[in-house]
Design an enzyme around this catalytic site. Structure first.
Site, PDB file in Angstrom:
ATOM      1  N   GLY A  44      -1.534  -0.005  -6.284  1.00  0.00           N
ATOM      2  CA  GLY A  44      -0.963   1.049  -7.123  1.00  0.00           C
ATOM      3  C   GLY A  44      -0.603   2.291  -6.328  1.00  0.00           C
ATOM      4  N   CYS A  45      -1.455   2.669  -5.411  1.00  0.00           N
ATOM      5  CA  CYS A  45      -1.207   3.873  -4.603  1.00  0.00           C
ATOM      6  C   CYS A  45      -0.037   3.669  -3.646  1.00  0.00           C
ATOM      7  CB  CYS A  45      -2.470   4.267  -3.849  1.00  0.00           C
ATOM      8  SG  CYS A  45      -3.836   4.693  -4.954  1.00  0.00           S
TER       9      CYS A  45
END
Length: 153
Positions: A44-45
């Site tokens: 996600g990051c």
């Protein structure tokens, strides 16, 4: 968590190059997209950072600087920045002091640092807050919309 209309707290943190970044240095000059994320090189990051990267010129054109913050080390940020060719600074908030200053909540039953994006105008006032762990790339899209509205003022 800090809200729209609050004065953004000033802080100083080191960048990937070891230089000091001070939020107040941009006051009166540029809007700031300050995004807090859980960890370098996680799915996600990485998607969020690469989305900011891919649209970085749009942010520059809207008069904004993008700045990422996590508790990872400067060395971790350097690897993450190089691997994904990130054109904006990542700040090492090792003790989580700035995260606490901005009252960024923890996520997933308190196990992970949260993912929150703040848009701070040139006067240092928070104009937008977006809090979502699951919609990482939405942070970019919605933030651009807010900056476009600020530019129209």
């Amino acid at each position: 968590m800090l809200q729209i209309g609050d004065q953004a707290p000033d802080f100083t943190l080191n960048t990937t190059s070891g230089e000091a970044f001070r939020l107040s240095d941009l006051r009166g000059q540029r809007n700031v997209v300050l995004y807090f994320y859980p960890k370098d090189d996680t799915p996600g990051c990485t998607a969020e950072a690469c989305s900011f990267r891919d649209q970085y010129q749009d942010f520059q054109d809207l008069g904004a600087e993008v700045v990422g913050v996590s508790s990872d080390s400067e060395a971790s940020h350097q690897k993450f920045t190089q691997k994904h060719r990130l054109p904006f600074p990542l700040l090492a908030d090792a003790g989580g002091q700035v995260r606490k200053l901005y009252e960024v909540p923890r996520a997933l039953l308190g196990l992970l640092p949260g993912r929150v994006t703040f848009v701070i105008d040139k006067q240092g006032v928070i104009q937008y807050v977006f809090n979502s762990m699951s919609r990482a790339t939405d942070h970019v899209r919605t933030t651009k919309d807010v900056l476009a509205k600020l530019a129209d003022r």
